[in-house]
Design a protein around this motif. Sequence first.
Motif, mmCIF file in Angstrom:
data_model
loop_
_atom_site.group_PDB
_atom_site.id
_atom_site.type_symbol
_atom_site.label_atom_id
_atom_site.label_comp_id
_atom_site.label_asym_id
_atom_site.label_seq_id
_atom_site.Cartn_x
_atom_site.Cartn_y
_atom_site.Cartn_z
ATOM 1 N N THR A 27 0.833 -1.198 0.000
ATOM 2 C CA THR A 27 0.000 0.000 0.000
ATOM 3 C C THR A 27 0.870 1.252 0.000
ATOM 4 O O THR A 27 2.050 1.211 0.385
ATOM 5 C CB THR A 27 -0.899 0.046 1.253
ATOM 6 O OG1 THR A 27 -0.074 0.116 2.409
ATOM 7 C CG2 THR A 27 -1.808 -1.179 1.323
ATOM 8 N N LYS A 28 0.261 2.355 -0.423
ATOM 9 C CA LYS A 28 0.976 3.626 -0.393
ATOM 10 C C LYS A 28 1.352 3.986 1.036
ATOM 11 O O LYS A 28 2.428 4.529 1.283
ATOM 12 C CB LYS A 28 0.124 4.729 -1.017
ATOM 13 C CG LYS A 28 0.844 6.063 -1.076
ATOM 14 C CD LYS A 28 -0.051 7.166 -1.606
ATOM 15 C CE LYS A 28 0.633 8.508 -1.613
ATOM 16 N NZ LYS A 28 1.091 8.981 -0.316
ATOM 17 N N SER A 29 0.491 3.638 1.992
ATOM 18 C CA SER A 29 0.808 3.960 3.380
ATOM 19 C C SER A 29 2.022 3.171 3.873
ATOM 20 O O SER A 29 2.814 3.675 4.664
ATOM 21 C CB SER A 29 -0.395 3.755 4.297
ATOM 22 O OG SER A 29 -0.819 2.423 4.271
ATOM 23 N N ALA A 30 2.203 1.949 3.380
ATOM 24 C CA ALA A 30 3.391 1.169 3.751
ATOM 25 C C ALA A 30 4.647 1.860 3.223
ATOM 26 O O ALA A 30 5.633 2.010 3.946
ATOM 27 C CB ALA A 30 3.299 -0.256 3.211
ATOM 28 N N VAL A 31 4.608 2.296 1.959
ATOM 29 C CA VAL A 31 5.755 3.006 1.385
ATOM 30 C C VAL A 31 6.023 4.285 2.172
ATOM 31 O O VAL A 31 7.168 4.621 2.457
ATOM 32 C CB VAL A 31 5.537 3.321 -0.115
ATOM 33 C CG1 VAL A 31 6.612 4.257 -0.653
ATOM 34 C CG2 VAL A 31 5.511 2.030 -0.921
ATOM 35 N N SER A 32 4.965 4.967 2.554
ATOM 36 C CA SER A 32 5.117 6.187 3.344
ATOM 37 C C SER A 32 5.838 5.900 4.660
ATOM 38 O O SER A 32 6.730 6.651 5.071
ATOM 39 C CB SER A 32 3.744 6.805 3.610
ATOM 40 O OG SER A 32 3.871 7.948 4.423
ATOM 41 N N LEU A 33 5.476 4.806 5.310
ATOM 42 C CA LEU A 33 6.147 4.438 6.567
ATOM 43 C C LEU A 33 7.620 4.120 6.344
ATOM 44 O O LEU A 33 8.469 4.502 7.149
ATOM 45 C CB LEU A 33 5.443 3.253 7.227
ATOM 46 C CG LEU A 33 4.050 3.530 7.773
ATOM 47 C CD1 LEU A 33 3.379 2.228 8.231
ATOM 48 C CD2 LEU A 33 4.101 4.525 8.926
ATOM 49 N N TYR A 34 7.941 3.435 5.228
ATOM 50 C CA TYR A 34 9.347 3.147 4.916
ATOM 51 C C TYR A 34 10.100 4.458 4.677
ATOM 52 O O TYR A 34 11.212 4.645 5.150
ATOM 53 C CB TYR A 34 9.498 2.280 3.660
ATOM 54 C CG TYR A 34 8.745 0.977 3.654
ATOM 55 C CD1 TYR A 34 8.445 0.281 4.825
ATOM 56 C CD2 TYR A 34 8.313 0.418 2.454
ATOM 57 C CE1 TYR A 34 7.746 -0.919 4.796
ATOM 58 C CE2 TYR A 34 7.631 -0.786 2.415
ATOM 59 C CZ TYR A 34 7.348 -1.446 3.583
ATOM 60 O OH TYR A 34 6.660 -2.622 3.537
ATOM 61 N N ALA A 35 9.474 5.364 3.910
ATOM 62 C CA ALA A 35 10.118 6.633 3.558
ATOM 63 C C ALA A 35 10.311 7.538 4.773
ATOM 64 O O ALA A 35 11.218 8.365 4.794
ATOM 65 C CB ALA A 35 9.312 7.361 2.482
ATOM 66 N N GLN A 36 9.465 7.366 5.774
ATOM 67 C CA GLN A 36 9.603 8.156 7.001
ATOM 68 C C GLN A 36 10.499 7.475 8.025
ATOM 69 O O GLN A 36 10.789 8.054 9.071
ATOM 70 C CB GLN A 36 8.226 8.385 7.641
ATOM 71 C CG GLN A 36 7.297 9.241 6.824
ATOM 72 C CD GLN A 36 5.921 9.264 7.463
ATOM 73 O OE1 GLN A 36 5.779 9.600 8.623
ATOM 74 N NE2 GLN A 36 4.908 8.886 6.700
ATOM 75 N N GLY A 37 10.919 6.255 7.726
ATOM 76 C CA GLY A 37 11.750 5.517 8.667
ATOM 77 C C GLY A 37 10.978 4.936 9.836
ATOM 78 O O GLY A 37 11.561 4.533 10.835
ATOM 79 N N LYS A 38 9.664 4.871 9.715
ATOM 80 C CA LYS A 38 8.837 4.365 10.812
ATOM 81 C C LYS A 38 8.642 2.857 10.753
ATOM 82 O O LYS A 38 8.202 2.248 11.705
ATOM 83 C CB LYS A 38 7.469 5.053 10.808
ATOM 84 C CG LYS A 38 7.528 6.516 11.162
ATOM 85 C CD LYS A 38 6.150 7.123 11.182
ATOM 86 C CE LYS A 38 6.197 8.583 11.570
ATOM 87 N NZ LYS A 38 4.862 9.192 11.557
ATOM 88 N N SER A 39 8.958 2.276 9.606
ATOM 89 C CA SER A 39 8.773 0.849 9.418
ATOM 90 C C SER A 39 9.854 0.349 8.470
ATOM 91 O O SER A 39 10.435 1.127 7.712
ATOM 92 C CB SER A 39 7.387 0.596 8.824
ATOM 93 O OG SER A 39 7.186 -0.777 8.625
ATOM 94 N N ARG A 40 10.093 -0.953 8.514
ATOM 95 C CA ARG A 40 11.119 -1.555 7.672
ATOM 96 C C ARG A 40 10.500 -2.713 6.902
ATOM 97 O O ARG A 40 9.817 -3.544 7.492
ATOM 98 C CB ARG A 40 12.206 -2.099 8.599
ATOM 99 C CG ARG A 40 13.567 -2.100 8.006
ATOM 100 C CD ARG A 40 14.568 -2.671 8.965
ATOM 101 N NE ARG A 40 14.788 -1.812 10.120
ATOM 102 C CZ ARG A 40 15.503 -2.173 11.172
ATOM 103 N NH1 ARG A 40 16.045 -3.354 11.232
ATOM 104 N NH2 ARG A 40 15.669 -1.349 12.176
ATOM 105 N N PRO A 41 10.718 -2.789 5.591
ATOM 106 C CA PRO A 41 10.127 -3.886 4.818
ATOM 107 C C PRO A 41 10.811 -5.221 5.106
ATOM 108 O O PRO A 41 11.980 -5.251 5.489
ATOM 109 C CB PRO A 41 10.365 -3.459 3.364
ATOM 110 C CG PRO A 41 11.534 -2.545 3.414
ATOM 111 C CD PRO A 41 11.495 -1.871 4.757
ATOM 112 N N ASN A 42 10.077 -6.305 4.866
ATOM 113 C CA ASN A 42 10.704 -7.622 5.002
ATOM 114 C C ASN A 42 11.627 -7.851 3.795
ATOM 115 O O ASN A 42 11.661 -7.046 2.858
ATOM 116 C CB ASN A 42 9.648 -8.727 5.161
ATOM 117 C CG ASN A 42 8.804 -8.922 3.919
ATOM 118 O OD1 ASN A 42 9.253 -8.731 2.788
ATOM 119 N ND2 ASN A 42 7.561 -9.320 4.110
ATOM 120 N N LYS A 43 12.359 -8.953 3.820
ATOM 121 C CA LYS A 43 13.379 -9.210 2.787
ATOM 122 C C LYS A 43 12.783 -9.247 1.374
ATOM 123 O O LYS A 43 13.344 -8.673 0.449
ATOM 124 C CB LYS A 43 14.095 -10.527 3.109
ATOM 125 C CG LYS A 43 15.254 -10.829 2.190
ATOM 126 C CD LYS A 43 15.959 -12.108 2.620
ATOM 127 C CE LYS A 43 17.193 -12.373 1.799
ATOM 128 N NZ LYS A 43 16.943 -13.024 0.540
#
Length: 83
Positions: free
Chosen positions: A45-61
């Motif tokens: 989701t766009k919100s997932a990308v937003s969290l990655y871009a803000q450094g609030k979340s990290r994607p799995n491998k």
Amino acid sequence: PEYKEHLVKQRQQHPINRELSDLIKKRLNELERNQTWLAEQIGVTKSAVSLYAQGKSRPNKTILERLYSALEVPYKTLDDLLK
């Protein structure tokens, strides 16, 4: 709520999250693309990308590999980013 905010700030300060955040922003800018495009490319989701871009979340491998591919950068593990 305060503790949750504290944890979010800690994640944002983590070097790996900062590096990934900077990479996403830099490459999207260079490719003249946006987070919506990236979300479609990597199947999140766009919100997932937003969290990655803000450094609030990290994607799995798996997602990280797709992210690197979409951003046209060589795949590295998150640990490699810090070297």
